[in-house]
Design an enzyme around this catalytic site. Sequence first.
Site, PDB file in Angstrom:
ATOM      1  N   PRO A   1     -16.574  39.888   4.378  1.00 31.10           N
ATOM      2  CA  PRO A   1     -15.120  39.822   4.294  1.00 31.10           C
ATOM      3  C   PRO A   1     -14.437  39.465   5.606  1.00 31.10           C
ATOM      4  CG  PRO A   1     -15.895  42.090   4.171  1.00 31.10           C
ATOM      5  CD  PRO A   1     -17.103  41.211   4.037  1.00 31.10           C
ATOM      6  N   ASN A   2     -13.405  38.657   5.454  1.00 31.29           N
ATOM      7  CA  ASN A   2     -12.500  38.239   6.538  1.00 31.29           C
ATOM      8  C   ASN A   2     -13.120  37.221   7.505  1.00 31.29           C
ATOM      9  OD1 ASN A   2     -10.248  39.926   5.747  1.00 31.29           O
ATOM     10  ND2 ASN A   2     -11.534  41.653   6.341  1.00 31.29           N
TER      11      ASN A   2
ATOM     12  N   ARG B   1      -8.327  34.787  13.339  1.00 24.21           N
ATOM     13  CA  ARG B   1      -8.400  36.245  13.248  1.00 24.21           C
ATOM     14  C   ARG B   1      -8.811  36.838  14.600  1.00 24.21           C
ATOM     15  NH1 ARG B   1     -13.471  39.564  10.704  1.00 24.21           N
ATOM     16  NH2 ARG B   1     -12.524  41.626  10.782  1.00 24.21           N
TER      17      ARG B   1
ATOM     18  N   TYR C   1     -13.181  37.805  18.197  1.00 24.24           N
ATOM     19  CA  TYR C   1     -14.144  37.047  17.395  1.00 24.24           C
ATOM     20  C   TYR C   1     -14.288  35.582  17.814  1.00 24.24           C
ATOM     21  CZ  TYR C   1     -13.886  41.167  14.428  1.00 24.24           C
ATOM     22  OH  TYR C   1     -13.951  42.459  13.955  1.00 24.24           O
TER      23      TYR C   1
ATOM     24  N   ASN D   1     -24.068  38.479   8.369  1.00 24.55           N
ATOM     25  CA  ASN D   1     -22.983  39.199   9.019  1.00 24.55           C
ATOM     26  C   ASN D   1     -22.145  39.749   7.868  1.00 24.55           C
ATOM     27  OD1 ASN D   1     -20.796  40.216  10.320  1.00 24.55           O
ATOM     28  ND2 ASN D   1     -20.346  38.373  11.526  1.00 24.55           N
TER      29      ASN D   1
ATOM     30  N   ALA E   1     -17.091  44.095   7.619  1.00 19.82           N
ATOM     31  CA  ALA E   1     -16.820  45.534   7.499  1.00 19.82           C
ATOM     32  C   ALA E   1     -17.767  46.228   6.518  1.00 19.82           C
ATOM     33  CB  ALA E   1     -15.369  45.746   7.074  1.00 19.82           C
TER      34      ALA E   1
ATOM     35  N   HIS F   1     -20.658  48.619   7.582  1.00 16.98           N
ATOM     36  CA  HIS F   1     -20.483  50.033   7.907  1.00 16.98           C
ATOM     37  C   HIS F   1     -20.311  50.912   6.668  1.00 16.98           C
ATOM     38  CE1 HIS F   1     -19.837  47.981  11.647  1.00 16.98           C
ATOM     39  NE2 HIS F   1     -18.699  47.452  11.217  1.00 16.98           N
TER      40      HIS F   1
ATOM     41  N   ASP G   1     -29.226  48.013  -0.339  1.00 13.52           N
ATOM     42  CA  ASP G   1     -30.209  48.052  -1.444  1.00 13.52           C
ATOM     43  C   ASP G   1     -30.634  46.644  -1.861  1.00 13.52           C
ATOM     44  OD1 ASP G   1     -30.250  50.802  -1.564  1.00 13.52           O
ATOM     45  OD2 ASP G   1     -29.055  50.954  -3.407  1.00 13.52           O
TER      46      ASP G   1
ATOM     47  N   GLU H   1     -29.731  40.595  11.221  1.00  8.48           N
ATOM     48  CA  GLU H   1     -28.323  41.000  11.165  1.00  8.48           C
ATOM     49  C   GLU H   1     -27.604  40.440  12.392  1.00  8.48           C
ATOM     50  OE1 GLU H   1     -27.973  45.256  11.347  1.00  8.48           O
ATOM     51  OE2 GLU H   1     -25.780  45.218  11.178  1.00  8.48           O
TER      52      GLU H   1
ATOM     53  N   HIS I   1     -23.709  40.119  14.441  1.00  9.38           N
ATOM     54  CA  HIS I   1     -22.274  40.417  14.606  1.00  9.38           C
ATOM     55  C   HIS I   1     -21.747  39.622  15.789  1.00  9.38           C
ATOM     56  CE1 HIS I   1     -22.457  43.548  11.662  1.00  9.38           C
ATOM     57  NE2 HIS I   1     -23.571  43.963  12.238  1.00  9.38           N
ATOM     58  N   LEU I   2     -20.564  39.063  15.617  1.00  9.89           N
ATOM     59  CA  LEU I   2     -19.941  38.309  16.705  1.00  9.89           C
ATOM     60  C   LEU I   2     -19.619  39.238  17.873  1.00  9.89           C
ATOM     61  CD1 LEU I   2     -17.647  36.419  14.253  1.00  9.89           C
ATOM     62  CD2 LEU I   2     -19.264  35.253  15.756  1.00  9.89           C
ATOM     63  N   SER I   3     -19.054  40.391  17.552  1.00  9.16           N
ATOM     64  CA  SER I   3     -18.658  41.348  18.589  1.00  9.16           C
ATOM     65  C   SER I   3     -19.770  42.372  18.794  1.00  9.16           C
ATOM     66  CB  SER I   3     -17.366  42.057  18.173  1.00  9.16           C
ATOM     67  OG  SER I   3     -17.582  42.821  16.991  1.00  9.16           O
TER      68      SER I   3
ATOM     69  N   ARG J   1     -17.119  49.182  20.387  1.00  7.60           N
ATOM     70  CA  ARG J   1     -15.858  49.266  19.653  1.00  7.60           C
ATOM     71  C   ARG J   1     -15.703  50.653  19.014  1.00  7.60           C
ATOM     72  NH1 ARG J   1     -15.197  44.178  15.999  1.00  7.60           N
ATOM     73  NH2 ARG J   1     -13.054  44.954  16.048  1.00  7.60           N
TER      74      ARG J   1
ATOM     75  N   ARG K   1     -17.664  51.726  13.697  1.00  6.39           N
ATOM     76  CA  ARG K   1     -18.445  50.474  13.671  1.00  6.39           C
ATOM     77  C   ARG K   1     -19.864  50.673  14.212  1.00  6.39           C
ATOM     78  NH1 ARG K   1     -14.448  46.477  12.522  1.00  6.39           N
ATOM     79  NH2 ARG K   1     -12.444  47.113  13.364  1.00  6.39           N
TER      80      ARG K   1
HETATM   81  C1  DQA Z   1     -18.163  42.018  12.638  1.00  4.37           C
HETATM   82  C2  DQA Z   1     -17.936  43.451  13.127  1.00  4.37           C
HETATM   83  C3  DQA Z   1     -17.395  44.332  12.005  1.00  4.37           C
HETATM   84  O1  DQA Z   1     -17.180  45.655  12.483  1.00  4.37           O
HETATM   85  C4  DQA Z   1     -16.081  43.785  11.497  1.00  4.37           C
HETATM   86  O2  DQA Z   1     -15.611  44.572  10.419  1.00  4.37           O
HETATM   87  C5  DQA Z   1     -16.162  42.345  11.132  1.00  4.37           C
HETATM   88  C6  DQA Z   1     -16.903  41.442  11.996  1.00  4.37           C
HETATM   89  C7  DQA Z   1     -18.562  41.078  13.785  1.00  4.37           C
HETATM   90  O3  DQA Z   1     -19.055  39.988  13.487  1.00  4.37           O
HETATM   91  O4  DQA Z   1     -18.379  41.414  14.957  1.00  4.37           O
HETATM   92  O5  DQA Z   1     -15.548  41.905  10.168  1.00  4.37           O
HETATM   93  O6  DQA Z   1     -19.208  42.026  11.685  1.00  4.37           O
END
Ligand code: DQA
Length: 145
Positions: free
Chosen positions: A11-12, A19, A24, A75, A78, A81, A88, A99, A101-103, A108, A112
């Site tokens: 998502p997002n 964003r 990010y 990725n 959210a 978490h 599963d 896995e 994550h950009l950040s 943080r 997270r």
């Molecule tokens: C994220 C980190 C997550 O905590 C956050 O909800 C995201 C992006 C990242 O790529 O850093 O949507 O997965």
Amino acid sequence: MTKSILVVNGPNLNLLGTREPEIYGAETLDDIKFKMIEKAAEHDFTIHFVQSNIEGELVDFIQTARTDHDAIIINAGAFTHTSVAIMDALQAVDTPTVEVHLSNIYKREEFRHKSYISGVAVGMIAGFGSLGYLMAVDAIDDILN
Ligand code: DQA
């Protein structure tokens, strides 16, 4: 034979570029997709790149890895978490997963710091922005070969 990597974005992440760019980065998800396609070609991999804001759709994408893909880069945004369902699904398909994550999620907010994905992934890359997705392709090369 050419191997296929499923790249799953949660998502997002469709809003990347606009964003919170200070967290990010300025690149869009399409920018990342095209860089990954180039990187994957160096390893003779194909990329199947997907994004959804809907948890169940992400589960459906992951399930296709059982028959259609050799590895997964995810990725989960959210849902990382919160989602037992995504964890599963990854466990059920039994396909090597990296896995991303950009950040750096550990720098943080506390909520997270917990990832449901990490326990079923080979490893995690976080904090390197879009470079992390490209590093994940190299990691998959190492895992599969
Ligand atoms: C994220 C980190 C997550 O905590 C956050 O909800 C995201 C992006 C990242 O790529 O850093 O949507 O997965």
